[in-house]
Design a protein around this motif. Structure first.
Motif, PDB file in Angstrom:
ATOM      1  N   LEU A  25       0.840  -1.197   0.000  1.00 39.45           N
ATOM      2  CA  LEU A  25       0.000   0.000   0.000  1.00 39.45           C
ATOM      3  C   LEU A  25       0.874   1.246   0.000  1.00 39.45           C
ATOM      4  O   LEU A  25       1.797   1.376   0.804  1.00 39.45           O
ATOM      5  CB  LEU A  25      -0.897  -0.008   1.235  1.00 39.45           C
ATOM      6  CG  LEU A  25      -1.729   1.266   1.484  1.00 39.45           C
ATOM      7  CD1 LEU A  25      -2.728   1.476   0.360  1.00 39.45           C
ATOM      8  CD2 LEU A  25      -2.437   1.184   2.829  1.00 39.45           C
ATOM      9  N   GLN A  26       0.573   2.177  -0.915  1.00 39.99           N
ATOM     10  CA  GLN A  26       1.289   3.446  -0.978  1.00 39.99           C
ATOM     11  C   GLN A  26       0.578   4.439  -0.054  1.00 39.99           C
ATOM     12  O   GLN A  26      -0.556   4.832  -0.314  1.00 39.99           O
ATOM     13  CB  GLN A  26       1.338   3.959  -2.416  1.00 39.99           C
ATOM     14  CG  GLN A  26       1.911   2.952  -3.405  1.00 39.99           C
ATOM     15  CD  GLN A  26       3.321   2.518  -3.055  1.00 39.99           C
ATOM     16  OE1 GLN A  26       4.277   3.278  -3.179  1.00 39.99           O
ATOM     17  NE2 GLN A  26       3.479   1.269  -2.616  1.00 39.99           N
ATOM     18  N   GLU A  27       1.241   4.819   1.002  1.00 39.54           N
ATOM     19  CA  GLU A  27       0.632   5.602   2.080  1.00 39.54           C
ATOM     20  C   GLU A  27       0.060   6.919   1.586  1.00 39.54           C
ATOM     21  O   GLU A  27       0.669   7.630   0.773  1.00 39.54           O
ATOM     22  CB  GLU A  27       1.673   5.878   3.164  1.00 39.54           C
ATOM     23  CG  GLU A  27       1.149   6.688   4.335  1.00 39.54           C
ATOM     24  CD  GLU A  27       2.251   7.071   5.307  1.00 39.54           C
ATOM     25  OE1 GLU A  27       1.929   7.687   6.332  1.00 39.54           O
ATOM     26  OE2 GLU A  27       3.419   6.751   5.028  1.00 39.54           O
ATOM     27  N   GLN A  28      -1.125   7.248   2.087  1.00 42.43           N
ATOM     28  CA  GLN A  28      -1.770   8.525   1.806  1.00 42.43           C
ATOM     29  C   GLN A  28      -2.011   9.258   3.116  1.00 42.43           C
ATOM     30  O   GLN A  28      -2.718   8.771   3.990  1.00 42.43           O
ATOM     31  CB  GLN A  28      -3.099   8.313   1.077  1.00 42.43           C
ATOM     32  CG  GLN A  28      -2.971   7.724  -0.313  1.00 42.43           C
ATOM     33  CD  GLN A  28      -4.320   7.476  -0.961  1.00 42.43           C
ATOM     34  OE1 GLN A  28      -5.359   7.609  -0.325  1.00 42.43           O
ATOM     35  NE2 GLN A  28      -4.313   7.118  -2.224  1.00 42.43           N
ATOM     36  N   LYS A  29      -1.429  10.449   3.232  1.00 44.38           N
ATOM     37  CA  LYS A  29      -1.586  11.255   4.430  1.00 44.38           C
ATOM     38  C   LYS A  29      -2.610  12.356   4.168  1.00 44.38           C
ATOM     39  O   LYS A  29      -2.424  13.188   3.279  1.00 44.38           O
ATOM     40  CB  LYS A  29      -0.246  11.884   4.823  1.00 44.38           C
ATOM     41  CG  LYS A  29      -0.310  12.773   6.056  1.00 44.38           C
ATOM     42  CD  LYS A  29       1.045  13.395   6.345  1.00 44.38           C
ATOM     43  CE  LYS A  29       0.983  14.352   7.529  1.00 44.38           C
ATOM     44  NZ  LYS A  29       2.304  14.995   7.778  1.00 44.38           N
ATOM     45  N   PRO A  30      -3.721  12.390   4.932  1.00 43.39           N
ATOM     46  CA  PRO A  30      -4.763  13.406   4.685  1.00 43.39           C
ATOM     47  C   PRO A  30      -4.272  14.813   4.976  1.00 43.39           C
ATOM     48  O   PRO A  30      -3.573  15.053   5.959  1.00 43.39           O
ATOM     49  CB  PRO A  30      -5.892  13.000   5.636  1.00 43.39           C
ATOM     50  CG  PRO A  30      -5.242  12.164   6.695  1.00 43.39           C
ATOM     51  CD  PRO A  30      -4.078  11.478   6.047  1.00 43.39           C
ATOM     52  N   GLU A  31      -4.647  15.752   4.086  1.00 43.59           N
ATOM     53  CA  GLU A  31      -4.241  17.145   4.231  1.00 43.59           C
ATOM     54  C   GLU A  31      -5.431  18.089   4.284  1.00 43.59           C
ATOM     55  O   GLU A  31      -5.254  19.306   4.196  1.00 43.59           O
ATOM     56  CB  GLU A  31      -3.325  17.541   3.063  1.00 43.59           C
ATOM     57  CG  GLU A  31      -2.051  16.717   2.922  1.00 43.59           C
ATOM     58  CD  GLU A  31      -1.023  17.023   3.992  1.00 43.59           C
ATOM     59  OE1 GLU A  31      -1.234  17.997   4.754  1.00 43.59           O
ATOM     60  OE2 GLU A  31      -0.008  16.303   4.073  1.00 43.59           O
ATOM     61  N   GLY A  32      -6.650  17.548   4.401  1.00 46.79           N
ATOM     62  CA  GLY A  32      -7.825  18.399   4.501  1.00 46.79           C
ATOM     63  C   GLY A  32      -8.595  18.504   3.199  1.00 46.79           C
ATOM     64  O   GLY A  32      -8.349  17.784   2.233  1.00 46.79           O
ATOM     65  N   ASP A  33      -9.546  19.437   3.150  1.00 49.88           N
ATOM     66  CA  ASP A  33     -10.388  19.629   1.972  1.00 49.88           C
ATOM     67  C   ASP A  33      -9.637  20.405   0.899  1.00 49.88           C
ATOM     68  O   ASP A  33      -8.737  21.199   1.182  1.00 49.88           O
ATOM     69  CB  ASP A  33     -11.660  20.388   2.337  1.00 49.88           C
ATOM     70  CG  ASP A  33     -12.571  19.585   3.250  1.00 49.88           C
ATOM     71  OD1 ASP A  33     -12.402  18.344   3.324  1.00 49.88           O
ATOM     72  OD2 ASP A  33     -13.442  20.199   3.903  1.00 49.88           O
TER      73      ASP A  33
END
Length: 267
Positions: free
Chosen positions: A147-155
């Motif tokens: 899995l290629q990590e995804q870091k949330p950054e908001g809307d």
């Protein structure tokens, strides 16, 4: 429109006239005889066309971003520069590679001839290299089962052509060490199965409503747009062969709607 072919034809015409004048016509004119207009124009334009042709063919070529498939990395209206020799020196027009320099890396933003219509140039991000196993599941990318990590950054909200307001979520995605921004629209399904075309090596891929899996053939690349739910890419039309690569995008040199973007590097 094949601009390189047009430039090549103009180069042949003006160069032939320049050579004809140098070898034949010049010696037949007296000092008081004026050059024919077609000779004068050809001699003036030939060095300019030659310089532009060599620059665009082997060093740097400009492109304009026409759609939002690479938002937020690239905006509609961005004028970008593409390095033509990063991935090797190629013959103009036929794209035959003469000198091998580097191969595309995962995470590169790459310009290529659109496989379904090679007269068009597309720009996407390299996600799959030759031999890679790529999966797209629940709007997440898996490379060789990792899995290629995804870091949330908001809307992240933007307006499409036609004043259509789009609400998305912004993430920083890590493609095996290469971090870049990307968007996901939570209101759009994982895949539009009905939009998947028939393409070479289609047998390397399997599709379902929840998941897509592909094995990248030798000499090919799997491309995704950063605006994942507003991008028609390798998920739908397949792989990019090496002979359709144009070059690596590296800088925004102009955007008339947002001058602050001038000089931005493309990661």
């Amino acid at each position: 429109m094949n601009f390189a072919l047009i430039m090549f034809v103009l180069l042949l015409i003006t160069g032939s006239v320049w050579l004809l004048d140098r070898l034949v016509l010049q010696s037949k004119r007296t000092e008081s005889t004026k050059e024919p207009w077609w000779v004068e124009y050809s001699k003036s334009f030939f060095p300019v066309i030659l310089a532009v042709f060599l620059l665009r063919s082997f060093l740097v070529e400009p492109f304009k971003i026409p759609s939002g498939s690479m938002i937020p990395t690239l905006q509609v209206g961005d004028f970008i520069l593409v390095n033509k020799f990063t991935y090797g020196i190629r013959l103009p027009i036929i794209s035959k590679k003469l000198v091998e320099i580097n191969s595309p890396n995962r995470g590169d933003v790459m310009v290529f001839h659109y496989p379904e219509n090679p007269s068009l140039d597309y720009i996407k991000r390299v996600v799959g290299l030759p031999g890679d196993h790529i999966a797209y599941r629940n709007k997440q990318v898996f490379v060789n089962n990792v899995l290629q990590e995804q870091k949330p950054e908001g809307d992240y909200n933007y307006v499409e052509t036609g004043l259509n307001f789009v609400h998305t979520k912004r993430y920083t995605e890590n493609l095996t060490g290469h971090n870049h921004a990307m968007l996901v629209n939570p209101d759009v399904p994982n895949m539009q199965i009905g939009a998947v075309a028939e393409f070479p090596h289609r047998e390397n891929c399997t599709y379902s409503e929840k998941e897509m899996r592909c094995t990248v053939p030798a000499g090919h690349y799997f491309m995704l747009g950063d605006n994942r739910d507003n991008s028609r890419d390798s998920r739908y039309w397949g792989f990019v062969p090496d002979n359709m690569i144009v070059g690596k995008a590296f800088m925004v040199w102009m955007n008339f709607s947002d001058l602050k973007r001038i000089g931005l590097s493309i990661d």
